[in-house]
Motif scaffolding. Sequence first.
Motif, PDB file in Angstrom:
ATOM      1  N   VAL A  93       0.855  -1.188   0.000  1.00 53.86           N
ATOM      2  CA  VAL A  93       0.000   0.000   0.000  1.00 53.86           C
ATOM      3  C   VAL A  93       0.887   1.233   0.000  1.00 53.86           C
ATOM      4  O   VAL A  93       2.063   1.174   0.382  1.00 53.86           O
ATOM      5  N   SER A  94       0.350   2.360  -0.401  1.00 50.27           N
ATOM      6  CA  SER A  94       1.106   3.603  -0.418  1.00 50.27           C
ATOM      7  C   SER A  94       1.011   4.305   0.942  1.00 50.27           C
ATOM      8  O   SER A  94       0.051   4.092   1.693  1.00 50.27           O
ATOM      9  N   PRO A  95       1.977   5.153   1.286  1.00 49.32           N
ATOM     10  CA  PRO A  95       1.895   5.942   2.513  1.00 49.32           C
ATOM     11  C   PRO A  95       0.621   6.790   2.556  1.00 49.32           C
ATOM     12  O   PRO A  95       0.049   6.996   3.640  1.00 49.32           O
ATOM     13  N   THR A  96       0.167   7.267   1.414  1.00 49.06           N
ATOM     14  CA  THR A  96      -1.071   8.056   1.352  1.00 49.06           C
ATOM     15  C   THR A  96      -2.255   7.228   1.798  1.00 49.06           C
ATOM     16  O   THR A  96      -3.113   7.685   2.567  1.00 49.06           O
ATOM     17  N   ASN A 127       7.915   0.353  11.363  1.00 46.57           N
ATOM     18  CA  ASN A 127       9.146   0.059  10.631  1.00 46.57           C
ATOM     19  C   ASN A 127       8.894  -0.231   9.151  1.00 46.57           C
ATOM     20  O   ASN A 127       9.450  -1.172   8.565  1.00 46.57           O
ATOM     21  N   GLY A 128       8.037   0.551   8.550  1.00 48.82           N
ATOM     22  CA  GLY A 128       7.763   0.419   7.126  1.00 48.82           C
ATOM     23  C   GLY A 128       6.769  -0.657   6.774  1.00 48.82           C
ATOM     24  O   GLY A 128       6.455  -0.863   5.604  1.00 48.82           O
ATOM     25  N   VAL A 129       6.262  -1.383   7.775  1.00 44.55           N
ATOM     26  CA  VAL A 129       5.295  -2.456   7.541  1.00 44.55           C
ATOM     27  C   VAL A 129       3.937  -2.026   8.088  1.00 44.55           C
ATOM     28  O   VAL A 129       3.833  -1.542   9.221  1.00 44.55           O
ATOM     29  N   VAL A 130       2.902  -2.199   7.286  1.00 41.32           N
ATOM     30  CA  VAL A 130       1.562  -1.783   7.671  1.00 41.32           C
ATOM     31  C   VAL A 130       0.807  -2.955   8.276  1.00 41.32           C
ATOM     32  O   VAL A 130       0.738  -4.035   7.687  1.00 41.32           O
ATOM     33  N   ASN A 131       0.235  -2.751   9.460  1.00 39.18           N
ATOM     34  CA  ASN A 131      -0.602  -3.758  10.091  1.00 39.18           C
ATOM     35  C   ASN A 131      -2.061  -3.423   9.798  1.00 39.18           C
ATOM     36  O   ASN A 131      -2.505  -2.289   9.985  1.00 39.18           O
ATOM     37  N   ILE A 132      -2.806  -4.411   9.366  1.00 36.94           N
ATOM     38  CA  ILE A 132      -4.190  -4.179   8.992  1.00 36.94           C
ATOM     39  C   ILE A 132      -5.059  -5.333   9.494  1.00 36.94           C
ATOM     40  O   ILE A 132      -4.642  -6.488   9.490  1.00 36.94           O
ATOM     41  N   GLU A 133      -6.242  -4.998   9.972  1.00 34.96           N
ATOM     42  CA  GLU A 133      -7.173  -6.013  10.444  1.00 34.96           C
ATOM     43  C   GLU A 133      -7.921  -6.631   9.258  1.00 34.96           C
ATOM     44  O   GLU A 133      -8.093  -5.998   8.212  1.00 34.96           O
ATOM     45  N   LYS A 134      -8.376  -7.849   9.443  1.00 36.25           N
ATOM     46  CA  LYS A 134      -9.079  -8.543   8.370  1.00 36.25           C
ATOM     47  C   LYS A 134     -10.304  -7.788   7.891  1.00 36.25           C
ATOM     48  O   LYS A 134     -10.588  -7.719   6.693  1.00 36.25           O
ATOM     49  N   THR A 135     -11.030  -7.220   8.829  1.00 39.25           N
ATOM     50  CA  THR A 135     -12.253  -6.511   8.450  1.00 39.25           C
ATOM     51  C   THR A 135     -11.942  -5.315   7.558  1.00 39.25           C
ATOM     52  O   THR A 135     -12.655  -5.032   6.596  1.00 39.25           O
ATOM     53  N   VAL A 136     -10.852  -4.603   7.857  1.00 39.78           N
ATOM     54  CA  VAL A 136     -10.449  -3.453   7.034  1.00 39.78           C
ATOM     55  C   VAL A 136      -9.953  -3.936   5.673  1.00 39.78           C
ATOM     56  O   VAL A 136     -10.300  -3.377   4.631  1.00 39.78           O
ATOM     57  N   THR A 159       0.782   0.258 -14.827  1.00 35.87           N
ATOM     58  CA  THR A 159      -0.429   1.011 -14.504  1.00 35.87           C
ATOM     59  C   THR A 159      -0.933   0.649 -13.114  1.00 35.87           C
ATOM     60  O   THR A 159      -1.303   1.528 -12.316  1.00 35.87           O
ATOM     61  N   LEU A 160      -0.928  -0.642 -12.813  1.00 35.68           N
ATOM     62  CA  LEU A 160      -1.360  -1.090 -11.490  1.00 35.68           C
ATOM     63  C   LEU A 160      -0.472  -0.483 -10.408  1.00 35.68           C
ATOM     64  O   LEU A 160      -0.958  -0.018  -9.368  1.00 35.68           O
ATOM     65  N   LEU A 161       0.824  -0.477 -10.654  1.00 32.45           N
ATOM     66  CA  LEU A 161       1.769   0.075  -9.691  1.00 32.45           C
ATOM     67  C   LEU A 161       1.507   1.565  -9.481  1.00 32.45           C
ATOM     68  O   LEU A 161       1.558   2.063  -8.350  1.00 32.45           O
ATOM     69  N   SER A 162       1.200   2.271 -10.551  1.00 33.59           N
ATOM     70  CA  SER A 162       0.895   3.699 -10.453  1.00 33.59           C
ATOM     71  C   SER A 162      -0.367   3.927  -9.620  1.00 33.59           C
ATOM     72  O   SER A 162      -0.424   4.839  -8.784  1.00 33.59           O
ATOM     73  N   PHE A 163      -1.395   3.094  -9.849  1.00 30.79           N
ATOM     74  CA  PHE A 163      -2.626   3.207  -9.067  1.00 30.79           C
ATOM     75  C   PHE A 163      -2.337   3.023  -7.580  1.00 30.79           C
ATOM     76  O   PHE A 163      -2.848   3.762  -6.729  1.00 30.79           O
ATOM     77  N   CYS A 164      -1.518   2.024  -7.278  1.00 31.02           N
ATOM     78  CA  CYS A 164      -1.208   1.734  -5.878  1.00 31.02           C
ATOM     79  C   CYS A 164      -0.413   2.875  -5.254  1.00 31.02           C
ATOM     80  O   CYS A 164      -0.685   3.285  -4.121  1.00 31.02           O
ATOM     81  N   ARG A 165       0.555   3.421  -5.978  1.00 30.93           N
ATOM     82  CA  ARG A 165       1.347   4.539  -5.459  1.00 30.93           C
ATOM     83  C   ARG A 165       0.477   5.756  -5.161  1.00 30.93           C
ATOM     84  O   ARG A 165       0.768   6.530  -4.256  1.00 30.93           O
ATOM     85  N   LEU A 222       6.220   2.686  -1.217  1.00 32.67           N
ATOM     86  CA  LEU A 222       5.202   1.685  -0.895  1.00 32.67           C
ATOM     87  C   LEU A 222       5.593   1.004   0.413  1.00 32.67           C
ATOM     88  O   LEU A 222       6.769   0.949   0.762  1.00 32.67           O
ATOM     89  N   ASN A 223       4.583   0.493   1.112  1.00 30.70           N
ATOM     90  CA  ASN A 223       4.809  -0.247   2.352  1.00 30.70           C
ATOM     91  C   ASN A 223       4.240  -1.652   2.228  1.00 30.70           C
ATOM     92  O   ASN A 223       3.190  -1.854   1.611  1.00 30.70           O
ATOM     93  N   LYS A 224       4.951  -2.603   2.827  1.00 30.75           N
ATOM     94  CA  LYS A 224       4.450  -3.970   2.810  1.00 30.75           C
ATOM     95  C   LYS A 224       3.325  -4.106   3.820  1.00 30.75           C
ATOM     96  O   LYS A 224       3.308  -3.443   4.854  1.00 30.75           O
ATOM     97  N   LEU A 225       2.378  -5.004   3.523  1.00 31.69           N
ATOM     98  CA  LEU A 225       1.180  -5.177   4.340  1.00 31.69           C
ATOM     99  C   LEU A 225       1.273  -6.445   5.175  1.00 31.69           C
ATOM    100  O   LEU A 225       1.717  -7.488   4.694  1.00 31.69           O
ATOM    101  N   MET A 226       0.852  -6.331   6.432  1.00 31.11           N
ATOM    102  CA  MET A 226       0.745  -7.508   7.301  1.00 31.11           C
ATOM    103  C   MET A 226      -0.689  -7.607   7.799  1.00 31.11           C
ATOM    104  O   MET A 226      -1.267  -6.611   8.239  1.00 31.11           O
ATOM    105  N   LEU A 227      -1.248  -8.782   7.726  1.00 28.98           N
ATOM    106  CA  LEU A 227      -2.623  -9.007   8.142  1.00 28.98           C
ATOM    107  C   LEU A 227      -2.647  -9.835   9.425  1.00 28.98           C
ATOM    108  O   LEU A 227      -2.182 -10.976   9.448  1.00 28.98           O
ATOM    109  N   ASP A 228      -3.155  -9.229  10.488  1.00 24.00           N
ATOM    110  CA  ASP A 228      -3.234  -9.928  11.776  1.00 24.00           C
ATOM    111  C   ASP A 228      -1.902 -10.560  12.163  1.00 24.00           C
ATOM    112  O   ASP A 228      -1.820 -11.738  12.519  1.00 24.00           O
ATOM    113  N   SER A 229      -0.845  -9.751  12.029  1.00 25.60           N
ATOM    114  CA  SER A 229       0.514 -10.159  12.408  1.00 25.60           C
ATOM    115  C   SER A 229       1.071 -11.290  11.557  1.00 25.60           C
ATOM    116  O   SER A 229       2.044 -11.925  11.921  1.00 25.60           O
ATOM    117  N   GLU A 230       0.440 -11.574  10.411  1.00 24.66           N
ATOM    118  CA  GLU A 230       0.959 -12.587   9.493  1.00 24.66           C
ATOM    119  C   GLU A 230       1.336 -11.910   8.181  1.00 24.66           C
ATOM    120  O   GLU A 230       0.618 -11.048   7.699  1.00 24.66           O
TER     121      GLU A 230
END
Length: 304
Positions: free
Chosen positions: A172-175, A186-195, A229-235, A257-265
């Motif tokens: 995901v992008s910082p925005t 530390n550059g890694v995004v934590n996200i809940e399953k519902t989100v 194009t996909l990369l541009s959309f994500c940025r 871009l930041n890497k995504l972690m879902l429920d600590s996985e």
Amino acid sequence: MKIQFESLSAFIAAADTGSFSAAGRKLKKSQAAISLAIQNLEIDLGFTLFDRDGKYPKLTQQGELVLKDARELMSQYSAFIERSKSISSVEQVKLRIGIDPLVCCHKINEIIQDFSMAFPLVELKIVQQSSESLAQKLTDKTLDFALGVFSRDVKNNFEHVSAFQLNGSWVVSPTYVEDNQLRLDNGVVNIEKTVFNQSRILLPSETPLTDIDEVSLTKQIWYVEDIHTLLSFCRNGLGIAYLPNFVVGHDLERGSLNKLMLDSEQTGNNSCRASLIYLLGYQKSSAVDWLTRNFLKFKLCDPD
């Protein structure tokens, strides 16, 4: 004007050996045959090539100029003969291959470069489209084989060989992180399953990937075949994207871009396997066999 090959050959031999008799011995012809061939060449050209007043024939000024062109022409002729002999041994002069950009990492580029040296006479046409499009082109017989990430249904209709593993990451992008008030550590995004399940998902292909069943629950999925194009959309913060690691590696390093972690996985440690597919009963030429073996040599397609 119709210049005979034998006449040029006799002319060059006479100039090299210094006499018509020596040229005859070199070409295994009589002196008279050499003399006649040169006379015919002089008649065709309209001027004299040798001054014959002395004991040995001597090139005229026009003859010296013609000799340079004649040597070049004979050199080209010899190269033509050698190339023709090489072409006669080539099983497949033209090769049409399809490569999904999803799997076109640096190693694939290296293999193509090596192929150009191993098979310099083979004309290569490379089509880069989604795996689904490549499978259709293979069905239409406009490709010889394709390398991509294919679904089980596609594989059932072709001969296929399992190739290397392709690792990818959710990013995901910082925005996007800021707008959705996500946790960044530390550059890694934590996200809940519902989100995650309510987010817009950006995917490069409709081909199922392993360990991402959550996608079936998402609110909206965009399939964008063109990776750039996909990369541009994500940025630009349009959603959460899944892309090969070799594509997003530099963005992760720069922090765009930041890497995504879902429920600590690590949802980013998803992987899929690239495959080579051919029409059923396809007979591989030596060129195709070489590419197949080299595509199968390495096990993992990831960043440098």
